[in-house]
Design a protein around this motif. Structure first.
Motif, PDB file in Angstrom:
ATOM      1  N   HIS A 165      32.912  39.113  28.853  1.00  0.00           N
ATOM      2  CA  HIS A 165      31.517  39.423  29.197  1.00  0.00           C
ATOM      3  C   HIS A 165      31.462  40.480  30.294  1.00  0.00           C
ATOM      4  O   HIS A 165      30.649  41.423  30.228  1.00  0.00           O
ATOM      5  N   GLU A 166      32.318  40.329  31.306  1.00  0.00           N
ATOM      6  CA  GLU A 166      32.319  41.291  32.412  1.00  0.00           C
ATOM      7  C   GLU A 166      32.759  42.674  31.937  1.00  0.00           C
ATOM      8  O   GLU A 166      32.252  43.694  32.411  1.00  0.00           O
ATOM      9  N   LEU A 167      33.723  42.729  31.019  1.00  0.00           N
ATOM     10  CA  LEU A 167      34.188  44.020  30.509  1.00  0.00           C
ATOM     11  C   LEU A 167      33.189  44.654  29.553  1.00  0.00           C
ATOM     12  O   LEU A 167      33.098  45.881  29.462  1.00  0.00           O
ATOM     13  N   ASN A 168      32.457  43.819  28.841  1.00  0.00           N
ATOM     14  CA  ASN A 168      31.531  44.345  27.841  1.00  0.00           C
ATOM     15  C   ASN A 168      30.416  45.176  28.466  1.00  0.00           C
ATOM     16  O   ASN A 168      30.030  46.218  27.922  1.00  0.00           O
ATOM     17  N   ASN A 169      29.910  44.736  29.612  1.00  0.00           N
ATOM     18  CA  ASN A 169      28.797  45.457  30.231  1.00  0.00           C
ATOM     19  C   ASN A 169      29.157  46.888  30.610  1.00  0.00           C
ATOM     20  O   ASN A 169      28.474  47.836  30.199  1.00  0.00           O
ATOM     21  N   PRO A 170      30.238  47.130  31.385  1.00  0.00           N
ATOM     22  CA  PRO A 170      30.569  48.520  31.707  1.00  0.00           C
ATOM     23  C   PRO A 170      31.032  49.310  30.493  1.00  0.00           C
ATOM     24  O   PRO A 170      30.774  50.521  30.407  1.00  0.00           O
ATOM     25  N   LEU A 295      24.487  60.959  33.991  1.00  0.00           N
ATOM     26  CA  LEU A 295      25.236  60.273  32.940  1.00  0.00           C
ATOM     27  C   LEU A 295      26.729  60.244  33.277  1.00  0.00           C
ATOM     28  O   LEU A 295      27.408  59.237  33.029  1.00  0.00           O
ATOM     29  N   MET A 296      27.241  61.340  33.840  1.00  0.00           N
ATOM     30  CA  MET A 296      28.651  61.351  34.233  1.00  0.00           C
ATOM     31  C   MET A 296      28.898  60.348  35.359  1.00  0.00           C
ATOM     32  O   MET A 296      29.949  59.696  35.409  1.00  0.00           O
ATOM     33  N   ASP A 297      27.944  60.217  36.272  1.00  0.00           N
ATOM     34  CA  ASP A 297      28.070  59.200  37.320  1.00  0.00           C
ATOM     35  C   ASP A 297      28.113  57.801  36.715  1.00  0.00           C
ATOM     36  O   ASP A 297      28.889  56.932  37.154  1.00  0.00           O
ATOM     37  N   GLU A 298      27.277  57.573  35.700  1.00  0.00           N
ATOM     38  CA  GLU A 298      27.235  56.263  35.054  1.00  0.00           C
ATOM     39  C   GLU A 298      28.555  55.964  34.360  1.00  0.00           C
ATOM     40  O   GLU A 298      29.076  54.838  34.430  1.00  0.00           O
ATOM     41  N   ILE A 299      29.123  56.969  33.699  1.00  0.00           N
ATOM     42  CA  ILE A 299      30.419  56.789  33.035  1.00  0.00           C
ATOM     43  C   ILE A 299      31.502  56.515  34.070  1.00  0.00           C
ATOM     44  O   ILE A 299      32.368  55.645  33.879  1.00  0.00           O
ATOM     45  N   SER A 307      38.326  49.379  35.483  1.00  0.00           N
ATOM     46  CA  SER A 307      39.593  49.459  36.214  1.00  0.00           C
ATOM     47  C   SER A 307      39.700  48.342  37.252  1.00  0.00           C
ATOM     48  O   SER A 307      40.768  47.738  37.433  1.00  0.00           O
ATOM     49  N   THR A 308      38.589  48.043  37.926  1.00  0.00           N
ATOM     50  CA  THR A 308      38.575  46.973  38.923  1.00  0.00           C
ATOM     51  C   THR A 308      38.848  45.618  38.277  1.00  0.00           C
ATOM     52  O   THR A 308      39.595  44.796  38.815  1.00  0.00           O
ATOM     53  N   LEU A 309      38.264  45.384  37.110  1.00  0.00           N
ATOM     54  CA  LEU A 309      38.476  44.128  36.408  1.00  0.00           C
ATOM     55  C   LEU A 309      39.926  43.989  35.950  1.00  0.00           C
ATOM     56  O   LEU A 309      40.524  42.913  36.059  1.00  0.00           O
ATOM     57  N   VAL A 310      40.491  45.075  35.457  1.00  0.00           N
ATOM     58  CA  VAL A 310      41.894  45.030  35.037  1.00  0.00           C
ATOM     59  C   VAL A 310      42.800  44.747  36.238  1.00  0.00           C
ATOM     60  O   VAL A 310      43.741  43.954  36.156  1.00  0.00           O
ATOM     61  N   ALA A 311      42.497  45.391  37.369  1.00  0.00           N
ATOM     62  CA  ALA A 311      43.272  45.137  38.583  1.00  0.00           C
ATOM     63  C   ALA A 311      43.130  43.683  39.014  1.00  0.00           C
ATOM     64  O   ALA A 311      44.100  43.066  39.487  1.00  0.00           O
ATOM     65  N   ALA A 312      41.936  43.112  38.861  1.00  0.00           N
ATOM     66  CA  ALA A 312      41.722  41.706  39.217  1.00  0.00           C
ATOM     67  C   ALA A 312      42.536  40.788  38.324  1.00  0.00           C
ATOM     68  O   ALA A 312      43.086  39.777  38.792  1.00  0.00           O
ATOM     69  N   VAL A 313      42.630  41.123  37.048  1.00  0.00           N
ATOM     70  CA  VAL A 313      43.432  40.315  36.122  1.00  0.00           C
ATOM     71  C   VAL A 313      44.903  40.355  36.529  1.00  0.00           C
ATOM     72  O   VAL A 313      45.593  39.335  36.537  1.00  0.00           O
ATOM     73  N   ARG A 314      45.393  41.537  36.857  1.00  0.00           N
ATOM     74  CA  ARG A 314      46.783  41.665  37.292  1.00  0.00           C
ATOM     75  C   ARG A 314      47.024  40.864  38.577  1.00  0.00           C
ATOM     76  O   ARG A 314      48.037  40.189  38.725  1.00  0.00           O
ATOM     77  N   GLN A 315      46.071  40.933  39.495  1.00  0.00           N
ATOM     78  CA  GLN A 315      46.204  40.193  40.741  1.00  0.00           C
ATOM     79  C   GLN A 315      46.159  38.691  40.482  1.00  0.00           C
ATOM     80  O   GLN A 315      46.905  37.914  41.081  1.00  0.00           O
TER      81      GLN A 315
END
Length: 483
Positions: A165-170, A295-299, A307-315
Motif C-alpha cells: 500500500h505504501e509503495l503503491n501511492n508514490p 510534475l518533475m518535482d512530483e516524480i 527509495s525511502t521505503l526500500v531503505a526501510a525494508v533493508r533496515q
C-alpha cells in the motif's frame, strides 16, 4: 535445613507414591531429602537451574511468576502431595530452569527429589509413561512451533500488505505525473514551433527565456503551504486578471500559476513586458514550463518515497548485515514505523529519542519483530486512532525503549499471565496470543533483557530493557569521576 530421610509409611500416604512397592519406596527414601521452611521462605526462584522435584508434605505453598516487575501468584495450595519444580526432568525436552517461583505461605515441610533421581525412577519404573509423556510434550512443542510459524507468516503478510500500500501511492503518483509530463512537453514543442513560425523578435525571445527562468526559480523555492480557501482565492484572482488581459480559458491557466506560488504581482509584471499580441502564446508557454517543473518535482518526490521505503525494508530485515552486532536502536524503530505506516494514518506518533543512547549488542531483525508486535498491539488497542509515544532512554546499565498508547488499558483478568502463550485481549480470530510470548522470548532469552508493562484506563506502556555492554557502564563511571 536438611532433615532425616522420610519414612516409607509417610511416603506411601502420598497419592504420588501410593501404588509403589516397598523396594521402590525404599529407593526413594534413601535418596530424597526432607526440608522444612518457615513461612515466607523462597524454596526456589524462576529461571534458576531446575535441580529438584518438590512435594508438599505439610504446610502451604504459593507459585508465582514475574509480571511488570512484580511477583504475581499463579497457584496456591495446602493439598498434601502437591508437587512443583522439575516436573519434566524425565522428558527429552525438559526445561533447564524453573518456570515459576515457589514460596511458603505457612511453615512447610517438603520432600526434595533431585531431578536426576526423578528422571531415573521414571525411566526405570514407568518406561511406557515416559514414552507417552515425551510424545505429548513433543506434540505440544510441534503444535506451538507450527502456530508460531503461522503467526510469523501472518505478520509478514500483514507487513507486506502495508508495504504494498505504501509503495503503491508514490508509484501511482509517478506514473500519473509521467503521463501528464509527456503531454506538457508535447505542448511545449508545439508552442515553440508556433513561436518559431511567427519569426519572433530575438529581444522578445530573450525576454521570454528570462521570465521562464525566473518563474521556474520562484516555483522551486520552499514556501508555506496555503490553506484551501487561500489557494482558491489566489486562483480566482489570477483567473480574473488573465481574463482582463484577454487570455481565453483563463481558469485552466490560473491553477498552474497558483500551484507554483506565482501571484498577481508576478503576472502583472510579466504582462507589462509583453506586447498584447504575444501575451497569450507567451503565458501558455510559461504555464507549460511551470507545470513541467511541478510534475518533475512530483516524480522526484515519489521516487524518493519509494527509495525511502526500500531503505526501510533493508533496515528492518538486516539481510545484508551480520545477525548479531552492536546496533543503534533508533533506525530499527523508525523502519518499523515505516513498515506499519498504513496502520498509522490516524495515529499521531511522538518520538522522544535519547540520541546519546549507547549501542547495544543485539539481533537487530529479531528486535524489529518485538517493535512490530508492540507497536501493532498499541495501534489495535487504540482502534487505529490516538497518540503513540516511542521513548528511548538510559536506565542505569540498560538501554530502555518505552512504547505507550492511549488505549483503554489491559483488563485485570489477563494482566497476571499476559506474556503466557495463547493469552490475548483481541477478539476471537484476530490474535493467536503468541505475539507477546514471542516478544518476551526474544528480549529475555536472546538478549538477556526485560520486558514489562504498566497499564491503566488512560493507556498502556510496554518497556523493553536491553543490557548495555559492560565497558559502557565502566566508561560512563570513569567519565563521571574525571568530571
Amino acid at each position: 535445613m536438611t532433615g532425616p530421610n522420610i519414612a516409607i509409611d509417610e511416603l506411601r500416604s502420598l497419592f504420588l507414591f501410593e501404588a509403589l512397592t516397598d523396594d521402590q519406596l525404599g529407593w526413594i527414601a534413601e535418596r530424597a531429602q526432607v526440608r522444612t521452611f518457615d513461612a515466607g521462605a523462597v524454596v526456589y526462584r524462576a529461571d534458576e537451574p531446575a535441580e529438584a522435584l518438590w512435594v508438599l508434605l505439610d504446610g502451604r505453598l504459593r507459585l508465582t511468576r514475574t509480571a511488570d516487575g512484580e511477583e504475581v501468584p499463579v497457584n496456591e495450595t495446602a493439598h498434601r502431595g502437591a508437587y512443583a519444580g522439575a516436573i519434566r526432568a524425565f522428558t527429552a525436552a525438559a526445561p533447564g530452569i524453573y518456570q515459576s517461583s515457589m514460596v511458603t505461605v505457612a511453615p512447610s515441610r517438603f520432600l526434595r527429589i533431585s531431578a536426576d533421581d526423578f528422571s531415573t525412577l521414571m525411566h526405570d519404573w514407568f518406561p511406557l509413561a515416559v514414552h507417552l509423556l515425551d510424545g505429548l510434550y513433543l506434540g505440544i512443542q510441534n503444535t506451538e512451533a507450527t502456530i508460531r510459524q503461522r503467526e510469523h507468516l501472518a505478520q509478514l503478510g500483514h507487513l507486506a500488505a502495508n508495504l504494498a500500500h505504501e509503495l503503491n501511492n508514490p508509484a501511482a503518483a509517478a506514473v500519473r505525473a509521467s503521463a501528464q509530463l509527456r503531454t506538457r512537453v508535447a505542448g511545449m514543442r508545439h508552442k515553440l514551433g508556433l513561436l518559431a513560425g511567427q519569426r519572433i523578435d530575438p529581444e522578445l525571445l530573450r525576454t521570454l527565456v528570462t521570465v521562464q527562468e525566473a518563474a521556474v526559480e520562484r516555483a522551486a523555492k520552499p514556501r508555506e503551504p496555503l490553506s484551501s480557501l487561500a489557494e482558491s482565492d489566489l486562483e480566482d484572482a489570477l483567473a480574473d486578471q488573465l481574463s482582463d488581459l484577454g487570455i481565453p480559458d483563463a481558469y485552466a491557466l490560473a491553477p498552474v500559476f497558483a500551484g507554483a506560488g506565482l501571484d498577481a504581482d508576478w503576472l502583472a509584471e510579466v504582462a507589462d513586458g509583453l506586447a498584447p499580441d504575444a501575451r497569450e502564446g507567451a503565458l501558455r508557454w510559461l504555464a507549460y514550463t511551470v507545470e513541467t517543473e511541478l510534475l518533475m518535482d512530483e516524480i522526484e518526490d515519489a521516487s524518493t518515497r519509494v527509495s525511502t521505503l526500500v531503505a526501510a525494508v533493508r533496515q528492518y530485515s538486516h539481510l545484508d548485515q551480520a545477525a548479531h552486532q552492536e546496533i543503534d536502536l533508533h533506525p530499527g524503530l523508525d523502519s518499523t514505523l515505516v513498515m506499519l505506516g498504513h496502520k498509522l494514518t490516524a495515529v499521531q506518533v511522538h518520538r522522544e529519542y535519547d540520541r546519546e543512547l549507547p549501542t547495544v549488542p543485539a539481533y537487530a531483525s529479531e528486535l524489529n519483530q518485538v517493535w512490530t508486535n508492540l507497536i501493532d498491539n498499541a495501534v489495535d488497542a487504540m482502534a487505529g486512532r490516538g497518540d503513540l509515544w516511542i521513548r528511548t532512554y538510559r536506565d542505569g546499565e540498560w538501554a530502555a525503549v518505552a512504547i505507550t498508547d492511549t488505549g483503554p488499558g489491559i483488563p485485570d483478568s489477563v494482566r497476571g499471565n499476559l506474556f503466557d502463550a495463547y493469552v490475548t485481549t483481541k477478539p476471537v480470530g484476530q490474535g493467536s496470543g503468541l505475539g507477546l510470548d514471542n516478544a518476551r522470548r526474544i528480549v529475555t532469552r536472546r538478549h538477556r533483557g526485560e520486558l514489562s508493562f504498566t497499564t491503566g484506563p488512560d493507556g498502556t506502556t510496554f518497556t523493553t530493557r536491553l543490557p548495555l555492554p559492560p565497558g559502557v557502564e565502566a566508561a560512563a563511571t570513569e567519565q563521571g569521576r574525571q568530571t
